[in-house]
Structures are given as C-alpha cells and as structure tokens.
Scaffold this motif. Structure first.
Motif, short mmCIF file in Angstrom:
data_model
loop_
_atom_site.label_atom_id
_atom_site.label_comp_id
_atom_site.label_asym_id
_atom_site.label_seq_id
_atom_site.Cartn_x
_atom_site.Cartn_y
_atom_site.Cartn_z
N ALA A 40 -86.52 43.33 -115.09
CA ALA A 40 -87.74 43.78 -114.43
C ALA A 40 -88.86 42.78 -114.72
CB ALA A 40 -88.11 45.17 -114.92
N PRO A 41 -89.90 42.76 -113.89
CA PRO A 41 -91.00 41.83 -114.11
C PRO A 41 -91.62 41.98 -115.50
CG PRO A 41 -91.18 42.81 -111.94
CD PRO A 41 -90.08 43.55 -112.66
N GLY A 42 -91.74 40.87 -116.21
CA GLY A 42 -92.33 40.88 -117.54
C GLY A 42 -91.45 41.46 -118.62
N LYS A 43 -90.21 41.78 -118.31
CA LYS A 43 -89.31 42.40 -119.27
C LYS A 43 -88.16 41.46 -119.62
CE LYS A 43 -91.53 46.35 -118.94
NZ LYS A 43 -92.33 46.90 -120.05
N GLU A 44 -87.48 41.77 -120.72
CA GLU A 44 -86.29 41.03 -121.10
C GLU A 44 -85.13 41.42 -120.20
OE1 GLU A 44 -88.18 38.88 -123.98
OE2 GLU A 44 -86.07 38.68 -123.46
N ARG A 45 -84.22 40.48 -120.00
CA ARG A 45 -83.01 40.79 -119.26
C ARG A 45 -82.15 41.74 -120.09
NH1 ARG A 45 -79.80 36.06 -116.13
NH2 ARG A 45 -82.00 35.78 -115.51
N GLU A 46 -81.67 42.82 -119.46
CA GLU A 46 -80.90 43.82 -120.18
C GLU A 46 -79.53 44.04 -119.55
OE1 GLU A 46 -82.35 47.84 -120.14
OE2 GLU A 46 -83.02 47.73 -118.05
N PHE A 47 -78.59 44.37 -120.41
CA PHE A 47 -77.23 44.65 -119.98
C PHE A 47 -77.17 45.96 -119.20
CE2 PHE A 47 -73.37 47.10 -121.03
CZ PHE A 47 -72.44 46.33 -120.36
N VAL A 48 -76.34 45.98 -118.16
CA VAL A 48 -76.16 47.18 -117.34
C VAL A 48 -74.74 47.70 -117.42
CG1 VAL A 48 -76.25 48.14 -115.01
CG2 VAL A 48 -77.99 46.50 -115.74
N ALA A 49 -73.76 46.87 -117.08
CA ALA A 49 -72.37 47.31 -117.04
C ALA A 49 -71.44 46.12 -117.10
CB ALA A 49 -72.10 48.13 -115.77
N ALA A 50 -70.20 46.37 -117.55
CA ALA A 50 -69.19 45.32 -117.62
C ALA A 50 -67.82 45.91 -117.34
CB ALA A 50 -69.20 44.64 -118.98
N ILE A 51 -66.89 45.04 -116.92
CA ILE A 51 -65.54 45.47 -116.58
C ILE A 51 -64.54 44.41 -117.00
CG2 ILE A 51 -65.68 44.53 -114.23
CD1 ILE A 51 -64.11 47.05 -113.31
N GLU A 89 -87.58 53.19 -112.50
CA GLU A 89 -87.33 52.31 -113.63
C GLU A 89 -86.08 51.45 -113.46
OE1 GLU A 89 -86.98 56.58 -115.38
OE2 GLU A 89 -87.97 55.62 -113.67
N ASP A 90 -85.30 51.71 -112.42
CA ASP A 90 -84.17 50.84 -112.10
C ASP A 90 -84.59 49.60 -111.32
OD1 ASP A 90 -82.16 52.53 -113.25
OD2 ASP A 90 -82.25 53.80 -111.46
N THR A 91 -85.84 49.55 -110.91
CA THR A 91 -86.35 48.41 -110.16
C THR A 91 -86.24 47.14 -111.01
OG1 THR A 91 -87.88 49.73 -108.83
CG2 THR A 91 -88.39 47.39 -109.09
N ALA A 92 -85.57 46.14 -110.47
CA ALA A 92 -85.33 44.90 -111.20
C ALA A 92 -84.56 43.93 -110.31
CB ALA A 92 -84.52 45.16 -112.48
N VAL A 93 -84.45 42.70 -110.78
CA VAL A 93 -83.50 41.76 -110.19
C VAL A 93 -82.18 41.94 -110.93
CG1 VAL A 93 -82.93 39.35 -109.76
CG2 VAL A 93 -85.30 40.13 -109.56
N TYR A 94 -81.13 42.15 -110.18
CA TYR A 94 -79.81 42.39 -110.77
C TYR A 94 -78.97 41.12 -110.68
CZ TYR A 94 -80.67 47.36 -111.26
OH TYR A 94 -81.18 48.58 -111.65
N GLN A 117 -82.64 41.51 -105.56
CA GLN A 117 -83.74 42.41 -105.88
C GLN A 117 -83.42 43.84 -105.49
OE1 GLN A 117 -86.99 41.76 -107.33
NE2 GLN A 117 -86.97 44.01 -107.40
N VAL A 118 -83.63 44.76 -106.42
CA VAL A 118 -83.53 46.19 -106.15
C VAL A 118 -84.89 46.81 -106.43
CG1 VAL A 118 -82.50 48.38 -106.88
CG2 VAL A 118 -81.08 46.34 -106.67
#
Length: 122
Positions: A40-51, A89-94, A117-118
C-alpha cells in the motif's frame, strides 16, 4: 529473462471480488513455488499468500486467511489469487513472485512481477 506478468487488478466496492493472475515465462514453472505480496502507499511490502510446486501446500497471512485463495495451473504457467470479501485495507499494488521453495517466496523471493493495482472503495 525470467518474466512474471500480473493482471486482473482494478476498482471494486467493499465486499466485492477480484481474481488476479500471474503468468510466468523464462523458467520451468512447475519447479517453482509461487507467492503474492502487496504494498500500500507509504507502507512496507507484506506477504499475502504462497503455494508449493504441486499446489498441495498453501500459506496465507492472517489478514487474508478465509477470504483469499491462491491456486496454480502449471500447464498454463499461471498462479491465481482469488480475493473475496474485499475491504478498503486490501487496497494495494499486488506483486507475484517465484522461488525454489515456499519458504523462499514467503520471504525474499527470487523473481518478481511489476504488480497490478487493486483499489477497494469504502
């Protein structure tokens, strides 16, 4: 020469759904674990999911567990992220990433896409 290309992002209302796709080239897709991060803007990149390579093992962050589903189609060199019950709060670049193990893609990753972008409206 490895390329990961994300698609499927867009604008959606709270509670809506989106399905992200990431298509890989330049690697033997079935030998790689795949993952999704977001920033998200101004935020750290965070993990979402993995497979995992086989798709039998998946890992999710607590913030998306029960709402998002990661899957893959090795024949199409594609990993998906189905996102339901979306929140602002899910708004971010994925970003899609690839690595030699699921542990790798939940942390650093080896290859990354450019992101999609989402945006979730309130």
């Amino acid at each position: 020469q490895v390329q990961l290309v994300e698609s499927g992002g867009g604008l959606v209302q709270t509670g809506g759904s989106l399905r992200l796709s990431c298509t890989a080239s330049g690697l033997t897709f079935s030998n790689y674990a795949m993952g999704w991060f977001r920033q998200a803007p101004g935020k750290e990149r965070e993990f979402v999911a993995a497979i995992s390579w086989t798709g039998l093992h998946t890992v999710y962050s607590d913030s998306v567990k029960g709402r998002f589903t990661i899957s893959r189609d090795n024949a199409k060199n594609t990993v998906f992220l189905q996102m339901n019950s979306l929140k602002p709060e899910d708004t971010a670049v994925y970003y899609c990433n690839a690595g030699p193990s699921i542990a790798r893609v939940t942390t650093k990753g080896d290859y990354w896409g450019q992101g999609t972008q989402v945006t979730v409206s309130s």
